[in-house]
Design a protein around this motif. Structure first.
Motif, mmCIF file in Angstrom:
data_model
loop_
_atom_site.group_PDB
_atom_site.id
_atom_site.type_symbol
_atom_site.label_atom_id
_atom_site.label_comp_id
_atom_site.label_asym_id
_atom_site.label_seq_id
_atom_site.Cartn_x
_atom_site.Cartn_y
_atom_site.Cartn_z
ATOM 1 N N LEU A 156 23.535 32.142 -72.643
ATOM 2 C CA LEU A 156 24.451 31.478 -71.723
ATOM 3 C C LEU A 156 25.005 32.526 -70.775
ATOM 4 O O LEU A 156 26.071 33.093 -70.995
ATOM 5 N N HIS A 157 24.252 32.793 -69.703
ATOM 6 C CA HIS A 157 24.622 33.874 -68.799
ATOM 7 C C HIS A 157 25.636 33.424 -67.770
ATOM 8 O O HIS A 157 26.582 34.124 -67.442
ATOM 9 N N LYS A 158 25.441 32.242 -67.224
ATOM 10 C CA LYS A 158 26.345 31.742 -66.200
ATOM 11 C C LYS A 158 26.329 30.220 -66.263
ATOM 12 O O LYS A 158 25.273 29.596 -66.236
ATOM 13 N N GLY A 159 27.508 29.623 -66.340
ATOM 14 C CA GLY A 159 27.587 28.170 -66.377
ATOM 15 C C GLY A 159 27.477 27.631 -67.784
ATOM 16 O O GLY A 159 27.377 28.362 -68.755
ATOM 17 N N TRP A 160 27.459 26.322 -67.905
ATOM 18 C CA TRP A 160 27.529 25.654 -69.195
ATOM 19 C C TRP A 160 26.238 24.917 -69.506
ATOM 20 O O TRP A 160 25.580 24.380 -68.625
ATOM 21 N N ALA A 184 35.816 30.175 -63.987
ATOM 22 C CA ALA A 184 35.472 29.384 -65.170
ATOM 23 C C ALA A 184 33.996 28.986 -65.193
ATOM 24 O O ALA A 184 33.335 29.055 -66.231
ATOM 25 N N ASN A 185 33.436 28.579 -64.051
ATOM 26 C CA ASN A 185 32.058 28.099 -64.018
ATOM 27 C C ASN A 185 31.028 29.193 -64.226
ATOM 28 O O ASN A 185 29.853 28.907 -64.420
ATOM 29 N N GLU A 186 31.457 30.457 -64.139
ATOM 30 C CA GLU A 186 30.501 31.540 -64.334
ATOM 31 C C GLU A 186 30.539 32.093 -65.756
ATOM 32 O O GLU A 186 29.925 33.109 -66.043
ATOM 33 N N ARG A 187 31.257 31.413 -66.644
ATOM 34 C CA ARG A 187 31.286 31.831 -68.040
ATOM 35 C C ARG A 187 30.319 30.981 -68.840
ATOM 36 O O ARG A 187 30.251 29.774 -68.681
ATOM 37 N N GLY A 188 29.561 31.636 -69.708
ATOM 38 C CA GLY A 188 28.620 30.899 -70.538
ATOM 39 C C GLY A 188 29.336 30.122 -71.625
ATOM 40 O O GLY A 188 30.210 30.654 -72.303
ATOM 41 N N PHE A 189 28.950 28.875 -71.781
ATOM 42 C CA PHE A 189 29.599 28.050 -72.799
ATOM 43 C C PHE A 189 28.726 26.847 -73.104
ATOM 44 O O PHE A 189 27.859 26.482 -72.319
ATOM 45 N N VAL A 190 28.956 26.225 -74.265
ATOM 46 C CA VAL A 190 28.308 24.960 -74.602
ATOM 47 C C VAL A 190 29.373 23.883 -74.650
ATOM 48 O O VAL A 190 30.353 23.995 -75.390
ATOM 49 N N GLU A 191 29.198 22.876 -73.842
ATOM 50 C CA GLU A 191 30.120 21.737 -73.854
ATOM 51 C C GLU A 191 29.489 20.601 -74.645
ATOM 52 O O GLU A 191 28.315 20.272 -74.449
ATOM 53 N N VAL A 192 30.260 20.011 -75.532
ATOM 54 C CA VAL A 192 29.796 18.864 -76.319
ATOM 55 C C VAL A 192 30.630 17.657 -75.934
ATOM 56 O O VAL A 192 31.863 17.690 -76.003
#
Length: 764
Positions: free
Chosen positions: A149-153, A217-225
């Protein structure tokens, strides 16, 4: 080196199609790239004709700027690479584009949507390099080695199930509107999160703001459920019943402030709500992976629509704004809330500790067992195979699960070999007057067991799966013994699999002579079930330390009706007597254990049983009821099942089409119904096999010979000439000598298995 493939142009959209085997092989993922500028479709061509796709990647990269369509009906998309040589599939739009990329299917019906069990996308490593997000649609299942997760979700979406799209035509799934289809993700390696750097080094407990972060915020790697549930878009819904659901958290840890606009409970033992019989009202309560929780959408009791604050802890009355409550589910993504003031306007916990805890579960998850019922949950975004927990074998899952289920000695078990799953019709209502923070809920459980259980698959006549699966984030209940108390149970990552599992659903195993009787209160739509299983008496009462066969133990009815204040009538491992099955707002079906007098939800009976008394505690409100039989396709020894109604003096045959409709009154006697079983006659000339199988009876021994290896595991069935089953035994060798005492007369012998044989036999 970059390779630019040819593209097809359809309706102004650039699409890359893959047909057959395609290899992208290199020595370095940074140097060998297949660059796809547009969308990519696998499984169909430009004319929407089904084709075979198979992409081999090794130490290389595919960079996609558009959407990925999985239209595969059979076979794989990506060929599995040798460990360590996996390539990288990168989602990265053009530098001038700011668009969300999607992983989806262009199919529209259940029969078209790629199977989550067999045609899931087996990506190599997946890299998200998108300043917005990559959205995985609910119909999609995907597996990847590492998730970078390099950039975005990466967003795992869900939706409410639609009968005409998400299920087969003619499906008899009950409560279909209380099921959720979720995108499945199985990370077989690790998840790597980037872009979490801070400008300074704030204390873990400091409330962070956008200025604290080095990256937007949008440039942080993350998983949204996204857990989509019941839609409730009305501005005012005071004192109304709302659906409740059982769930688990997808992250290593998550905080209760996701639910500050609604209600959340952590059930334990005697209380559906949790300790003290109250909801969780502290938003800094930590919700841990592997634990089961209960919530609802917009359950409010206060009668004043302008001030709903009394429904929550008063110290947050100036914080909570119900105009921005979650209305159709919950979006789990802490980073998102910096830029989403309409979804959860007053998000509370913003410390570094909270962000760092919300990493997707990709490793084994430990939970500590308490004596009695433990409310657990699948912590993964892929279905969880719990078949081993229903085992009654010494070869149980004590290696990976860390605990021993029922074993053949029935002495060393840590848990009982049964699992409960919350039904999809659970409802809750908040009190409309003081004291607030009080609710009344109605709920019940399905039961899963290796043999016997009151849960059916989508359609009880179209065959059942071989695995019992818990859907992603699904809550389930296990019962720990005194020996299992305090033990650490591991929810193993190795038991993740791909299957078509929906939230609020599981799938049992194939069964024989395993029947369900269901009653539905037509006014309210609520239902209850009882399960009757017929087995050879020698199997049921087989001596296992004189306790009977644990595989065929009756299951006590789990009472779950909850009164105001949240205290359950019964939910402990104590025996349940018939008197405990009290009147409630829905009719309850059960049978009775002849030894203990306890009410049963699953009853094992000898397969020569001719009838069994079925008890129904009618609902507190007089209404029309419908009774039907389920899992009738499992008939093996039984030929016909009849339902007798003592009040209406009616007897009807139960078939898959039977719907027995009558009226019920709160004053009806509990012993109103009886089930009658008539065995198959065993005389069927179409079963005759031309092999040389001989049978004779002499001096107390029935001898049957002529079997070969393919017959082993089948059964010898002996019937009287009137069709009553006299004995049944399993074929284990070429010559079977069976001690028995037969009355002089004629009999019919029938073998069942890969091949069948029928003959007449005379006992002198």
């Amino acid at each position: 080196m970059c390779i630019f493939p040819a593209f097809s142009f359809i309706q102004g959209q650039v699409v890359f199609y893959n047909k057959g085997l395609m290899s992208v092989v290199g020595q370095d993922t940074a140097k060998t790239i297949l660059y796809v500028q547009g969308d990519m479709k696998v499984g169909t061509d430009a004319t929407n004709t089904a084709i075979t796709s198979n992409i081999s990647m090794s130490k290389s990269k595919v960079r996609l700027t558009g959407d990925f369509y999985n239209d595969v009906k059979t076979g794989a998309v990506f060929k599995t690479a040798t460990a360590g040589n996996e390539g990288v599939f990168e989602f990265k739009p053009l530098s001038t584009a700011t668009r969300e990329q999607r992983i989806l299917t262009s199919k529209t019906t259940y029969t078209d949507i790629p199977s989550k069990a067999t045609s899931y996308i087996n990506f190599p490593h997946v890299k998200v390099e998108n300043a917005k997000s990559v959205l995985v649609y609910p119909e999609i299942a995907m597996k990847t080695k590492d998730l970078i997760l390099h950039k975005g979700w990466l967003v795992l979406d869900s939706k409410k199930a639609a009968a005409n799209v998400d299920y087969p035509s003619g499906s008899t799934v009950d409560l279909i509107n209380n099921r959720t289809v979720m995108a499945h993700l199985l990370v077989d390696g690790k998840a790597v999160y980037n872009g979490w750097e801070l400008n300074g080094t704030p204390a873990a407990t400091k409330e962070l703001t956008a200025a604290d972060w080095k990256y937007p915020a949008n440039e942080r790697g993350f998983v949204e459920v996204r857990l989509r549930l019941d839609d409730n878009n009305s501005a005012i819904n005071i004192g109304a019943e709302r659906p409740m659901f059982g769930f688990g958290v997808p992250y290593e840890s998550m905080y209760a402030d996701y639910f500050v606009y609604n209600n959340i409970m952590g059930p334990v033992h005697e209380s559906f709500f949790g300790p003290g019989g109250k909801p969780i009202i502290d938003p800094i309560t930590e919700l841990t992976a592997g634990k089961g929780y209960i919530s609802g959408i917009d359950i409010r009791g206060n009668q004043n629509p302008a001030t709903y604050y009394w429904d929550i802890n008063p110290i947050y009355s100036g914080v909570i704004d119900f105009d921005h409550r979650a209305k159709d589910g919950h979006y789990f993504n802490r980073f998102k809330f910096f830029g989403d003031n309409t979804r959860n306007k007053n998000f509370i916990n913003k410390t570094l500790k909270h962000y760092q805890a919300e990493k997707l579960n990709v490793s084994n998850v430990p939970v500590t067992l308490d004596l009695g019922f433990n409310y657990l949950a699948n912590p993964f975004m892929a279905p969880l195979d719990i078949t081993e927990l229903l085992s009654s074998s010494n070869a149980g899952p004590k290696g990976e699960w860390g605990i021993v289920p029922d074993n053949s000695g029935n002495l060393n078990r840590d848990i009982l070999n049964r699992i409960w799953v919350l039904k999809g019709d659970a409802k809750g209502v908040a009190q409309t007057a003081y004291p607030y923070l009080k609710m009344t809920v109605t709920y019940n459980f399905y039961l899963a067991k290796g043999v016997g259980g009151t849960f059916t698959a989508d359609n009880d006549d179209d065959g059942l799966a071989s695995n019992v699966t818990i859907a992603p984030l699904q809550m389930f209940v296990v019962a720990a013994t005194e020996k299992g108390k305090g033990k650490t149970m591991i929810i193993p990552k190795s038991k993740r699999l791909m299957s078509r599992a929906e939230f609020i659903r599981n799938t049992p195993t194939r069964r024989m002579d395993d029947f369900i009787l269901e009653v539905v209160d037509n006014n309210t739509g609520m239902s209850d079930r009882t399960n009757v299983v017929l087995r050879p008496e020698t199997d049921i009462y087989k001596s296992v330390t004189r306790k009977g066969n644990p595989e065929y133990q009756n299951v006590t009815k789990l009472n779950t009706e909850v009164a105001s204040g949240g205290v359950a009538a019964k939910s402990a491992l104590a025996e349940v007597t018939a008197a405990d099955v009290k009147s409630s707002i829905y009719s309850q079906l059960y049978t009775i254990d002849q030894k203990t007098g306890g009410a049963l939800t699953v009853n094992f009976l000898p397969d020569d049983t001719e009838s069994v008394q079925v008890y129904m505690q009618p609902a507190t409100e007089a209404q029309e009821i419908t009774i039907r039989g389920l899992r009738l396709n499992t008939k093996e020894v039984v030929g016909t099942i009849l339902l007798e109604d003592k009040i209406d003096r009616q007897t009807v045959e139960l078939t898959p089409e039977t719907r027995y409709v009558t009226n019920s009154s709160p004053m009806d006697p509990a012993d109103r119904f009886v089930l009658h079983f008539k065995p198959k006659s065993g005389i069927d000339e179409s079963d005759v096999d031309d092999r040389n199988i001989h049978a004779h009876y002499n001096e107390g021994t029935l001898t049957v010979s002529g079997f070969n290896a393919e017959d082993f595991g089948g059964y010898i069935n002996l019937y009287s000439i009137q069709g009553a089953l006299v004995l049944r035994t399993q074929i284990e060798q070429s010559v079977m000598e069976i001690p028995c005492s037969l009355v002089t007369g004629a009999y019919v012998l029938k073998t069942t298995g890969p091949k069948s044989y029928v003959t007449k036999l005379l006992a002198k």
